[in-house]
Design a protein around this motif. Structure first.
Motif, PDB file in Angstrom:
ATOM      1  N   UNK A 213      46.909   9.549 -12.278  1.00  0.00           N
ATOM      2  CA  UNK A 213      48.360   9.526 -12.654  1.00  0.00           C
ATOM      3  C   UNK A 213      49.353   9.923 -11.425  1.00  0.00           C
ATOM      4  N   UNK A 214      48.665   9.970 -10.164  1.00  0.00           N
ATOM      5  CA  UNK A 214      49.378  10.214  -9.108  1.00  0.00           C
ATOM      6  C   UNK A 214      50.394   9.085  -8.580  1.00  0.00           C
ATOM      7  N   UNK A 221      58.742   5.299  -0.809  1.00  0.00           N
ATOM      8  CA  UNK A 221      58.475   6.321   0.266  1.00  0.00           C
ATOM      9  C   UNK A 221      57.127   7.044  -0.193  1.00  0.00           C
ATOM     10  N   UNK A 222      55.974   6.546   0.013  1.00  0.00           N
ATOM     11  CA  UNK A 222      54.835   6.925  -0.663  1.00  0.00           C
ATOM     12  C   UNK A 222      54.526   8.420  -0.072  1.00  0.00           C
ATOM     13  N   UNK A 223      54.002   9.329  -1.331  1.00  0.00           N
ATOM     14  CA  UNK A 223      53.692  10.567  -1.070  1.00  0.00           C
ATOM     15  C   UNK A 223      53.052  11.176  -2.245  1.00  0.00           C
ATOM     16  N   UNK A 224      51.735  11.665  -1.931  1.00  0.00           N
ATOM     17  CA  UNK A 224      51.101  12.200  -3.230  1.00  0.00           C
ATOM     18  C   UNK A 224      51.724  13.565  -3.919  1.00  0.00           C
ATOM     19  N   UNK A 249      32.753   5.023 -11.269  1.00  0.00           N
ATOM     20  CA  UNK A 249      33.502   5.677 -12.159  1.00  0.00           C
ATOM     21  C   UNK A 249      34.821   5.312 -11.980  1.00  0.00           C
ATOM     22  N   UNK A 250      35.681   5.832 -12.779  1.00  0.00           N
ATOM     23  CA  UNK A 250      37.215   5.758 -12.551  1.00  0.00           C
ATOM     24  C   UNK A 250      37.877   6.925 -12.764  1.00  0.00           C
ATOM     25  N   UNK A 251      37.365   8.057 -12.326  1.00  0.00           N
ATOM     26  CA  UNK A 251      37.663   9.325 -12.563  1.00  0.00           C
ATOM     27  C   UNK A 251      38.853   9.800 -11.582  1.00  0.00           C
TER      28      UNK A 251
END
Length: 268
Positions: A213-214, A221-224, A249-251
């Motif tokens: 969900x990040x 402007x990408x930033x976590x 996995x998809x964790x």
């Protein structure tokens, strides 16, 4: 001969039928277990081998179709011999230069019509991984990702444009084009070829794990949002690769960021 008074007469109990029933039940149970095991094995083979084989063949065929079409029908710009709009990005966050030397308006590199949903419109190449894969519009599993393609997140920038050209791809099964993007390192090159141009990006950052969900990782402007120390603070022409992690996995999500360094007309 008469039995003596009070003497017990032995009774013989027949147990053969019950034994046969138990043996039959055990045999049926064993057969069921073996059958289930074979079916599970076939399912694993299908997922890990057949879907990869099928998707890779389809993806490679699509790459050939796109490039054959582009070579046969080049853009009007290529025919006329005009110079490309850009030529290099020398520093982080800087924009491609126009022929006059001034920076283009944001999104200028993506002025062509938006691709149709699920349609392949570019070819992604990562020399370090020996990867050549089509890029299609959207991130639908059935119509894009399960075909072995990289999927373009709707609403993110186009190739070479100021903003974030964000892509998703399977890490396992269905061609698994992004299986080894964890091996990419700072400075590795990634190219994106469209009908008009080839855009060259250079890997800049790798975020080994973040939440599915990040959404900050695919912003302009990408930033976590989960790990704010990873990302950027200034506009630029970015490329983002996203895939699942750990393997099978998809964790979580694995993120690779790259910056545009140059563009050129024709083949890359």
């Amino acid at each position: 001969m008469r039995a003596r008074v009070g003497q017990r007469v032995p009774v013989v109990v027949q147990t053969g039928g019950r034994s046969r029933t138990s043996a039959r039940a055990l045999w049926l149970g064993a057969e069921t277990a073996v059958t289930c095991g074979v079916l599970i094995l076939l399912l694993v083979v299908h997922q890990l081998w057949w879907t990869n084989r099928e998707a890779r063949a389809e993806a490679l065929d699509q790459v050939r179709v796109l490039e054959r079409e582009w070579d046969i029908s080049p853009t009007p710009e290529s025919v006329s011999g005009e110079e490309p709009v850009s030529d290099s990005v020398s520093e982080a966050g800087s924009e491609p230069a126009s022929p006059s030397g001034s920076a283009p308006a944001p999104g200028a590199a993506a002025a062509s019509p938006a691709p149709s949903p699920s349609a392949a419109f570019a070819v992604l190449r990562i020399p370090r991984l020996g990867l050549s894969v089509p890029v299609a519009e959207g991130v639908s599993k059935r119509s894009v990702l399960d075909k072995g393609y990289a999927g373009h997140y709707p609403g993110t920038a186009g190739p070479g444009a100021v903003g974030n050209f964000a892509l998703a791809g399977h890490r396992n099964t269905h061609g698994e084009p992004f299986r080894y993007i964890n091996r990419l390192r700072d400075g590795d090159e990634i190219s994106v070829r469209t009908r008009a141009r080839t855009y060259l990006y250079r890997v800049d950052l790798v975020l080994a794990s973040t939440s599915p969900r990040d959404v900050g990782v695919i912003r302009a402007v990408p930033r976590s949002l989960v790990k704010p120390s990873y990302g950027y603070s200034a506009p630029g022409a970015y490329l983002t690769l996203t895939t699942c992690t750990p393997e099978f996995t998809s964790t979580y999500r694995l993120i690779v960021w790259a910056k545009l360094v140059s563009t050129a007309p024709g083949r890359g």
